[in-house]
Scaffold this motif. Structure first.
Motif, mmCIF file in Angstrom:
data_model
loop_
_atom_site.group_PDB
_atom_site.id
_atom_site.type_symbol
_atom_site.label_atom_id
_atom_site.label_comp_id
_atom_site.label_asym_id
_atom_site.label_seq_id
_atom_site.Cartn_x
_atom_site.Cartn_y
_atom_site.Cartn_z
ATOM 1 N N VAL A 84 -46.028 -4.456 -54.618
ATOM 2 C CA VAL A 84 -46.606 -4.914 -55.878
ATOM 3 C C VAL A 84 -46.894 -6.400 -55.756
ATOM 4 O O VAL A 84 -46.005 -7.196 -55.425
ATOM 5 C CB VAL A 84 -45.653 -4.650 -57.065
ATOM 6 C CG1 VAL A 84 -46.187 -5.305 -58.337
ATOM 7 C CG2 VAL A 84 -45.491 -3.151 -57.281
ATOM 8 N N GLY A 85 -48.139 -6.787 -55.988
ATOM 9 C CA GLY A 85 -48.541 -8.182 -55.876
ATOM 10 C C GLY A 85 -48.846 -8.789 -57.224
ATOM 11 O O GLY A 85 -49.531 -8.182 -58.050
ATOM 12 N N VAL A 86 -48.317 -9.993 -57.453
ATOM 13 C CA VAL A 86 -48.521 -10.710 -58.714
ATOM 14 C C VAL A 86 -49.275 -12.000 -58.416
ATOM 15 O O VAL A 86 -48.866 -12.775 -57.542
ATOM 16 C CB VAL A 86 -47.169 -11.044 -59.385
ATOM 17 C CG1 VAL A 86 -47.393 -11.791 -60.702
ATOM 18 C CG2 VAL A 86 -46.351 -9.774 -59.606
ATOM 19 N N VAL A 104 -50.826 -6.915 -60.130
ATOM 20 C CA VAL A 104 -50.485 -7.306 -61.496
ATOM 21 C C VAL A 104 -51.009 -8.716 -61.693
ATOM 22 O O VAL A 104 -50.616 -9.629 -60.966
ATOM 23 C CB VAL A 104 -48.958 -7.292 -61.728
ATOM 24 C CG1 VAL A 104 -48.626 -7.819 -63.121
ATOM 25 C CG2 VAL A 104 -48.386 -5.900 -61.525
ATOM 26 N N GLN A 105 -51.923 -8.910 -62.651
ATOM 27 C CA GLN A 105 -52.381 -10.257 -62.939
ATOM 28 C C GLN A 105 -51.375 -10.908 -63.872
ATOM 29 O O GLN A 105 -51.137 -10.449 -64.990
ATOM 30 C CB GLN A 105 -53.770 -10.253 -63.571
ATOM 31 C CG GLN A 105 -54.346 -11.657 -63.730
ATOM 32 C CD GLN A 105 -55.820 -11.654 -64.117
ATOM 33 O OE1 GLN A 105 -56.338 -10.632 -64.567
ATOM 34 N NE2 GLN A 105 -56.491 -12.781 -63.945
ATOM 35 N N ALA A 110 -43.397 -16.055 -65.371
ATOM 36 C CA ALA A 110 -43.116 -15.070 -66.428
ATOM 37 C C ALA A 110 -43.676 -13.729 -65.976
ATOM 38 O O ALA A 110 -44.688 -13.252 -66.489
ATOM 39 C CB ALA A 110 -43.729 -15.501 -67.754
ATOM 40 N N VAL A 111 -43.015 -13.109 -65.009
ATOM 41 C CA VAL A 111 -43.529 -11.897 -64.368
ATOM 42 C C VAL A 111 -43.293 -10.688 -65.277
ATOM 43 O O VAL A 111 -42.158 -10.459 -65.716
ATOM 44 C CB VAL A 111 -42.840 -11.677 -63.009
ATOM 45 C CG1 VAL A 111 -43.381 -10.435 -62.328
ATOM 46 C CG2 VAL A 111 -43.025 -12.902 -62.119
ATOM 47 N N GLU A 139 -37.299 -16.461 -61.851
ATOM 48 C CA GLU A 139 -37.946 -15.162 -61.981
ATOM 49 C C GLU A 139 -37.756 -14.306 -60.733
ATOM 50 O O GLU A 139 -37.471 -13.101 -60.826
ATOM 51 C CB GLU A 139 -39.451 -15.342 -62.245
ATOM 52 C CG GLU A 139 -39.805 -15.659 -63.666
ATOM 53 C CD GLU A 139 -39.499 -14.490 -64.593
ATOM 54 O OE1 GLU A 139 -40.379 -13.634 -64.814
ATOM 55 O OE2 GLU A 139 -38.359 -14.430 -65.094
ATOM 56 N N ALA A 140 -37.899 -14.917 -59.567
ATOM 57 C CA ALA A 140 -37.710 -14.163 -58.323
ATOM 58 C C ALA A 140 -36.307 -13.576 -58.255
ATOM 59 O O ALA A 140 -36.126 -12.399 -57.892
ATOM 60 C CB ALA A 140 -37.961 -15.080 -57.126
#
Length: 256
Positions: A84-86, A104-105, A110-111, A139-140
C-alpha cells in the motif's frame, strides 16, 4: 487519471521554491526512466527493499509512505506483502498503481489507515521533505503492529550533507535542482530518539552510491546525451559506509 500524469509531464518546467511538491508533477515523466532525474531513487529503493524480509504470515501488509511512483514495488516482488503506497502527488500515484501498488492519496503526517495495520512501514527519502518529520515518525510507528519493522533512509542535518546533497549533487543529473530544502534535513540522533519515544529501536548505518559504479554511470549518461546512444548498463549499487554524516539508512522493530 492517466491524462493527469500526461498533462503534468508535458506542462514544461517552472520556477518553484525549494522542496515544492509541484516539482513532482513537472517531473512525472522521469520516475521510471533508469537514467532520468530520479535514477538515484531507484538505487535507494533496491537498498531499502533489501532490509525487508519475506512476509511471515498471510495477508502481510507493507505501507510505503511517500511511495512516489512505486519504485519499491519491483524489489518487493515475491516477498509476500500487500503493498500500500501513500503519497500526496496524484500523477505519481497513477504510475504506482500501474506497478501493482494499492494507492492512497494522503498526507504522511495523517495517514488514513488504522493503528497497528502494518507488518512493515517504509519511509524512503521522505523525512527530509516534510516540515514536521516527527509527525511522520509518529504515524509510521502508529501504523506498525507489535514486532513490525520500520525501514527508512534520509539525509542528515549536517554541513557535509548540505554540501554534498545540495551544492554538489544538484549540479549532477542524479538529483533535480531545488528538490531539497536543506533546512529540513534530519538529525540522526534526534531521529533515533523520536523513534524510541514511539517504541521503535532504530539502528542506523551510513550509505552511499558505490563510487566506481557512479562514475561509470555518469560517464555513460554523458556519452549518451552527446551521441544519442543508449546509456544502458549496470547501475550503481548503494553500499554501507561508516559515516552517517550525509545519507543514512534506518531499520527498527516496534516493541510490544
Amino acid at each position: 487519471m492517466r491524462d493527469v500524469a500526461a498533462a503534468a509531464a508535458s506542462s514544461g518546467p517552472r520556477v518553484l521554491p525549494r522542496n515544492d511538491p509541484r516539482q513532482y508533477d513537472d517531473l512525472a515523466g522521469e520516475w521510471w526512466r533508469p537514467d532520468g532525474a530520479f535514477a538515484m531513487l531507484h538505487w535507494l529503493a533496491e537498498a531499502r527493499a533489501a532490509l525487508v524480509p519475506p512476509a511471515t504470515r498471510p495477508d502481510a501488509l507493507l505501507v510505503d509512505l511517500g511511495c512516489g511512483a512505486g519504485l519499491l514495488a519491483p524489489h518487493l516482488a515475491g516477498k509476500g506483502y500487500r503493498h500500500v503506497g501513500v503519497d500526496l502527488t496524484r500523477s505519481a500515484l497513477v504510475q504506482a498503481a500501474e506497478h501493482g501498488v494499492c494507492v492512497v492519496q494522503g498526507d504522511a503526517t495523517a495517514v488514513p489507515l488504522p493503528d497497528g495495520c502494518a507488518d512493515v512501514v517504509s519511509a524512503g527519502e521522505l523525512l527530509e521533505h516534510v516540515p514536521a518529520w516527527p509527525r511522520v515518525v509518529a504515524e509510521a510507528c502508529r501504523l506498525l503492529r507489535p514486532g513490525g519493522l520500520l525501514v527508512l533512509d534520509t539525509l542528515n542535518d549536517t554541513a557535509l550533507a548540505r554540501l554534498v546533497a545540495v551544492r554538489i549533487a544538484e549540479r549532477l543529473p542524479t538529483v533535480p535542482r531545488g528538490i531539497h530544502d536543506p533546512r529540513l534535513f534530519v538529525d540522526a540522533r534526534a531521529l533515533v530518539a523520536e523513534c524510541a519515544r514511539h517504541g521503535v529501536d532504530l539502528r542506523l548505518r551510513g550509505i552511499r552510491p558505490q563510487a566506481g559504479g557512479l562514475v561509470a554511470w555518469l560517464l555513460r549518461r554523458a556519452r549518451a546525451a552527446r551521441t544519442g546512444a543508449t546509456s544502458a548498463g549496470r547501475v550503481p549499487r548503494i553500499v554501507p559506509t561508516r559515516s552517517t554524516a550525509v545519507l543514512y539508512q534506518g531499520r527498527g522493530v516496534r516493541s510490544g
